[in-house]
Design a protein around this motif. Structure first.
Motif, PDB file in Angstrom:
ATOM      1  N   GLU A 222       4.979   7.423  16.741  1.00 10.37           N
ATOM      2  CA  GLU A 222       5.986   6.869  17.625  1.00 10.37           C
ATOM      3  C   GLU A 222       5.595   5.506  18.170  1.00 10.37           C
ATOM      4  O   GLU A 222       6.461   4.701  18.502  1.00 10.37           O
ATOM      5  CB  GLU A 222       6.228   7.842  18.785  1.00 10.37           C
ATOM      6  N   GLU A 223       4.287   5.228  18.257  1.00  6.39           N
ATOM      7  CA  GLU A 223       3.890   3.993  18.902  1.00  6.39           C
ATOM      8  C   GLU A 223       3.961   2.794  17.969  1.00  6.39           C
ATOM      9  O   GLU A 223       3.692   1.669  18.373  1.00  6.39           O
ATOM     10  CB  GLU A 223       2.463   4.119  19.460  1.00  6.39           C
ATOM     11  N   GLU A 224       4.311   2.988  16.722  1.00  2.00           N
ATOM     12  CA  GLU A 224       4.314   1.877  15.787  1.00  2.00           C
ATOM     13  C   GLU A 224       5.529   1.948  14.884  1.00  2.00           C
ATOM     14  O   GLU A 224       5.834   2.983  14.301  1.00  2.00           O
ATOM     15  CB  GLU A 224       3.034   1.898  14.936  1.00  2.00           C
ATOM     16  N   PHE A 225       6.248   0.831  14.751  1.00  8.82           N
ATOM     17  CA  PHE A 225       7.335   0.768  13.776  1.00  8.82           C
ATOM     18  C   PHE A 225       6.740   0.612  12.384  1.00  8.82           C
ATOM     19  O   PHE A 225       5.853  -0.211  12.169  1.00  8.82           O
ATOM     20  CB  PHE A 225       8.263  -0.413  14.074  1.00  8.82           C
ATOM     21  N   ILE A 226       7.181   1.406  11.440  1.00  7.69           N
ATOM     22  CA  ILE A 226       6.660   1.368  10.078  1.00  7.69           C
ATOM     23  C   ILE A 226       7.668   0.664   9.181  1.00  7.69           C
ATOM     24  O   ILE A 226       8.717   1.221   8.846  1.00  7.69           O
ATOM     25  CB  ILE A 226       6.386   2.788   9.538  1.00  7.69           C
ATOM     26  N   PRO A 227       7.408  -0.572   8.773  1.00  7.37           N
ATOM     27  CA  PRO A 227       8.344  -1.275   7.889  1.00  7.37           C
ATOM     28  C   PRO A 227       8.206  -0.793   6.459  1.00  7.37           C
ATOM     29  O   PRO A 227       7.241  -0.127   6.085  1.00  7.37           O
ATOM     30  CB  PRO A 227       7.897  -2.736   8.019  1.00  7.37           C
ATOM     31  N   GLU A 228       9.181  -1.117   5.633  1.00  5.00           N
ATOM     32  CA  GLU A 228       9.084  -0.796   4.212  1.00  5.00           C
ATOM     33  C   GLU A 228       7.948  -1.611   3.608  1.00  5.00           C
ATOM     34  O   GLU A 228       7.841  -2.812   3.836  1.00  5.00           O
ATOM     35  CB  GLU A 228      10.400  -1.134   3.505  1.00  5.00           C
ATOM     36  N   PRO A 229       7.089  -0.978   2.829  1.00  8.45           N
ATOM     37  CA  PRO A 229       5.945  -1.712   2.272  1.00  8.45           C
ATOM     38  C   PRO A 229       6.304  -2.490   1.016  1.00  8.45           C
ATOM     39  O   PRO A 229       7.296  -2.189   0.338  1.00  8.45           O
ATOM     40  CB  PRO A 229       4.952  -0.592   1.947  1.00  8.45           C
ATOM     41  N   ARG A 230       5.487  -3.466   0.740  1.00 10.45           N
ATOM     42  CA  ARG A 230       5.563  -4.213  -0.515  1.00 10.45           C
ATOM     43  C   ARG A 230       4.160  -4.229  -1.116  1.00 10.45           C
ATOM     44  O   ARG A 230       3.213  -4.682  -0.475  1.00 10.45           O
ATOM     45  CB  ARG A 230       6.055  -5.642  -0.283  1.00 10.45           C
ATOM     46  N   VAL A 231       4.049  -3.711  -2.322  1.00  9.22           N
ATOM     47  CA  VAL A 231       2.761  -3.655  -3.008  1.00  9.22           C
ATOM     48  C   VAL A 231       2.912  -4.331  -4.362  1.00  9.22           C
ATOM     49  O   VAL A 231       3.687  -3.875  -5.203  1.00  9.22           O
ATOM     50  CB  VAL A 231       2.287  -2.197  -3.197  1.00  9.22           C
ATOM     51  N   ALA A 232       2.207  -5.434  -4.548  1.00  9.89           N
ATOM     52  CA  ALA A 232       2.265  -6.165  -5.812  1.00  9.89           C
ATOM     53  C   ALA A 232       0.850  -6.329  -6.351  1.00  9.89           C
ATOM     54  O   ALA A 232       0.047  -7.050  -5.762  1.00  9.89           O
ATOM     55  CB  ALA A 232       2.924  -7.536  -5.618  1.00  9.89           C
ATOM     56  N   CYS A 233       0.551  -5.628  -7.436  1.00  7.43           N
ATOM     57  CA  CYS A 233      -0.787  -5.678  -8.023  1.00  7.43           C
ATOM     58  C   CYS A 233      -0.729  -6.308  -9.401  1.00  7.43           C
ATOM     59  O   CYS A 233       0.103  -5.943 -10.226  1.00  7.43           O
ATOM     60  CB  CYS A 233      -1.388  -4.279  -8.118  1.00  7.43           C
ATOM     61  N   ASP A 234      -1.620  -7.236  -9.635  1.00  6.76           N
ATOM     62  CA  ASP A 234      -1.704  -7.915 -10.922  1.00  6.76           C
ATOM     63  C   ASP A 234      -3.057  -7.614 -11.551  1.00  6.76           C
ATOM     64  O   ASP A 234      -4.088  -8.121 -11.101  1.00  6.76           O
ATOM     65  CB  ASP A 234      -1.521  -9.428 -10.731  1.00  6.76           C
ATOM     66  N   PHE A 235      -3.048  -6.763 -12.579  1.00  5.69           N
ATOM     67  CA  PHE A 235      -4.267  -6.430 -13.299  1.00  5.69           C
ATOM     68  C   PHE A 235      -4.277  -7.074 -14.688  1.00  5.69           C
ATOM     69  O   PHE A 235      -5.107  -6.734 -15.526  1.00  5.69           O
ATOM     70  CB  PHE A 235      -4.415  -4.913 -13.456  1.00  5.69           C
ATOM     71  N   ALA A 236      -3.348  -7.991 -14.937  1.00  6.22           N
ATOM     72  CA  ALA A 236      -3.224  -8.583 -16.265  1.00  6.22           C
ATOM     73  C   ALA A 236      -4.101  -9.810 -16.452  1.00  6.22           C
ATOM     74  O   ALA A 236      -4.414 -10.191 -17.570  1.00  6.22           O
ATOM     75  CB  ALA A 236      -1.760  -8.948 -16.543  1.00  6.22           C
ATOM     76  N   ASP A 237      -4.484 -10.464 -15.347  1.00  2.10           N
ATOM     77  CA  ASP A 237      -5.295 -11.674 -15.469  1.00  2.10           C
ATOM     78  C   ASP A 237      -6.681 -11.314 -15.989  1.00  2.10           C
ATOM     79  O   ASP A 237      -7.309 -10.383 -15.485  1.00  2.10           O
ATOM     80  CB  ASP A 237      -5.410 -12.363 -14.101  1.00  2.10           C
ATOM     81  N   PRO A 238      -7.193 -12.034 -16.983  1.00  2.00           N
ATOM     82  CA  PRO A 238      -8.504 -11.685 -17.547  1.00  2.00           C
ATOM     83  C   PRO A 238      -9.676 -11.970 -16.622  1.00  2.00           C
ATOM     84  O   PRO A 238     -10.773 -11.498 -16.866  1.00  2.00           O
ATOM     85  CB  PRO A 238      -8.589 -12.566 -18.806  1.00  2.00           C
ATOM     86  N   ARG A 239      -9.465 -12.715 -15.530  1.00  2.00           N
ATOM     87  CA  ARG A 239     -10.575 -13.107 -14.660  1.00  2.00           C
ATOM     88  C   ARG A 239     -10.633 -12.343 -13.349  1.00  2.00           C
ATOM     89  O   ARG A 239     -11.683 -12.294 -12.715  1.00  2.00           O
ATOM     90  CB  ARG A 239     -10.495 -14.610 -14.352  1.00  2.00           C
ATOM     91  N   SER A 240      -9.513 -11.759 -12.905  1.00  2.49           N
ATOM     92  CA  SER A 240      -9.543 -11.112 -11.592  1.00  2.49           C
ATOM     93  C   SER A 240      -8.404 -10.111 -11.463  1.00  2.49           C
ATOM     94  O   SER A 240      -7.359 -10.249 -12.097  1.00  2.49           O
ATOM     95  CB  SER A 240      -9.432 -12.161 -10.472  1.00  2.49           C
ATOM     96  N   ASP A 241      -8.628  -9.090 -10.648  1.00  7.32           N
ATOM     97  CA  ASP A 241      -7.608  -8.118 -10.254  1.00  7.32           C
ATOM     98  C   ASP A 241      -7.273  -8.363  -8.787  1.00  7.32           C
ATOM     99  O   ASP A 241      -8.172  -8.398  -7.945  1.00  7.32           O
ATOM    100  CB  ASP A 241      -8.111  -6.693 -10.425  1.00  7.32           C
ATOM    101  N   VAL A 242      -5.986  -8.502  -8.472  1.00  8.04           N
ATOM    102  CA  VAL A 242      -5.570  -8.824  -7.112  1.00  8.04           C
ATOM    103  C   VAL A 242      -4.359  -7.989  -6.731  1.00  8.04           C
ATOM    104  O   VAL A 242      -3.442  -7.808  -7.545  1.00  8.04           O
ATOM    105  CB  VAL A 242      -5.225 -10.322  -6.963  1.00  8.04           C
ATOM    106  N   CYS A 243      -4.349  -7.469  -5.511  1.00 14.69           N
ATOM    107  CA  CYS A 243      -3.170  -6.798  -4.950  1.00 14.69           C
ATOM    108  C   CYS A 243      -2.733  -7.532  -3.690  1.00 14.69           C
ATOM    109  O   CYS A 243      -3.555  -7.846  -2.820  1.00 14.69           O
ATOM    110  CB  CYS A 243      -3.485  -5.346  -4.600  1.00 14.69           C
TER     111      CYS A 243
END
Length: 451
Positions: free
Chosen positions: A65-86
């Motif tokens: 109740e003490e926190e409004f929970i917004p809709e999340p956005r999760v974007a993960c890119d595991f295609a780059d050959p040098r790094s994985d980033v979310c």
């Protein structure tokens, strides 16, 4: 619940009630805007050799109740050959003691994000879970700025890899936030942060958090509205402006270093410019002479005939040389640099723009590697680059192997057999004795490029 760590710069915050109400109203409209996607999840196949993230969906029903929970956005890119980033947005909770990141969803929704986990030896992996509020640990610290979460392990300690794997990726990932970012670091090396304090302090206004020692018991649970997991990396010792936030480039990185280390010279000397000679009764005007930095290695790949190379540099018009550079200001005072392929060439990041970098490439089909690591970056920083590939006669390997040995005739099978063998022979056993007749024209060209 504790407040977020205060800015290391000690800046205060001032707000009044009407302003707070206005900000709250704007946030309410933005959060409820129908244009905001309900979820955005992009997950592609992971790659061997790079750490990725395990995303595991769980259902829940209890809304705090003490926190409004917004809709999340999760974007993960595991295609780059040098790094994985979310990239995460929403109600994010990070618990370093268990290497867990929680992305909280409203109780009315829910759903799982699927992916896979790959663990790189020696690197702490993170588990990213999309959960309902009742399944997430309660916040103990709230942060008003976004987080960047990454590991300080790997090849940390190598001068080249410090810049290639840590500093430049950190610059790409956080510089556009203008210091308003909280670094959360796993496997944090205190000595590393002390060594590069000027750089880190230029990227964040807050002390970096050591996730492995963050709190007692179950540890702190740090809450954010935005977080980036992992550091973006584009290419060796360089940046692709088309993929960087705000089109940041290596020129921007060089100017950032100039600012952080108070380097006085943005551009190298132009040899046709003239200056007055100090102390003359009747001042005479003469052409300026450039200064050249010669990196003298202490171990293998040394210049065997260094004294002769220094004398040759003086013949082609170099005023002064230095054999070692330990400080950024010293490197910045030179107009050209000569070095055998190795981590000492990383000092090129401190040279002024328009300077000339001469890389001496040892024997063993190392030309492609040399170009990728130290040939492309100078051009991306508005500098000039020359590459000198030595012959068998200029390598001390000719004193250890007969000329009919495969080490000379065909290095490629050695490359295919193992990198360890390449490293042992071509990088670990040979020094360089430059042929001054071959190398002289290279130095002359370097001087012409300074005009």
């Amino acid at each position: 619940m504790k407040p977020a760590a205060r800015s290391k710069k000690g800046r205060g915050v001032f707000c009044n009630l009407p302003l707070l109400l206005l900000i709250g109203a704007i946030q309410f409209l933005v959060i409820y805007s129908p244009a905001i996607d309900r979820y955005m999840v992009m997950i592609t196949k992971g790659k061997p050799g790079f750490p990725s993230l395990l995303l595991d969906g769980r259902r829940g029903f209890k809304l705090m109740e003490e926190e409004f929970i917004p809709e999340p956005r999760v974007a993960c890119d595991f295609a780059d050959p040098r790094s994985d980033v979310c990239e995460l947005e929403g109600a994010i909770r990070i618990r370093g003691s268990t290497s867990e990141v929680f992305v909280v969803v409203p109780s009315t929704g829910g759903g799982a994000a699927n992916g896979e986990s790959r663990v790189m030896r020696g690197i702490t992996s993170l588990s990213v879970r999309v959960v309902a509020a009742g399944d997430a640990p309660p916040c103990t610290v709230r942060h008003e700025v976004p987080a960047v979460v990454y590991s300080n392990s790997g090849y940390c300690g190598s001068y080249y890899h410090d810049f290639n794997d840590n500093i430049i990726p950190l610059f790409i990932t956080s510089r556009h936030l203008a210091g308003e970012v909280q670094l959360l670091v796993s496997q944090k090396q205190r000595w590393w942060f002390d060594k590069y304090r000027e750089i880190v302090d230029g990227l964040t206004n807050y002390d970096a958090v050591d996730l492995d020692a963050d709190g007692d018991g179950d540890g702190e649970v740090r809450c954010f509205r935005r977080a980036t997991l992992g550091l973006r990396s584009h290419k060796d010792l360089s940046i692709d402006p088309r993929r960087a936030p705000r089109n940041l480039s290596m020129v921007d990185f060089k100017r950032f270093l100039m600012w952080r280390y108070a380097l006085p010279r943005e551009h190298a000397i132009r040899t046709e410019e003239e200056e007055e000679e100090d102390g003359a009764a009747a001042p005479e005007r003469r052409k300026k002479k450039p200064r050249m930095l010669i990196i003298a290695r202490r171990s293998r790949r040394r210049f065997v005939n260094l004294a002769e190379i220094v004398a040759l540099a003086e013949e082609v018009g170099v005023r002064e040389q230095a054999r070692m550079a330990e400080a950024s200001a010293l490197v910045n005072s030179f107009d050209a640099m000569v070095a055998v392929h190795g981590s000492g060439l990383t000092n090129l990041v401190f040279l002024p723009m328009n300077a000339v970098v001469v890389q001496v490439v040892p024997l063993g089909r190392m030309e492609g590697l040399a170009m990728d690591e130290y040939g492309v970056p100078p051009r991306d920083m508005n500098m000039r680059y020359l590459q000198y590939n030595i012959t068998a006669e200029e390598s001390t390997l000719s004193e250890a192997y007969p000329r009919t040995h495969p080490v000379f005739l065909d290095p490629m099978p050695i490359h295919k057999q193992s990198w360890s063998l390449v490293k042992d022979i071509y990088l670990g056993q040979q020094d360089v004795r430059l042929n001054l007749r071959r190398f002289g024209p290279v130095l002359e060209k370097a001087m012409r490029l300074l005009r």
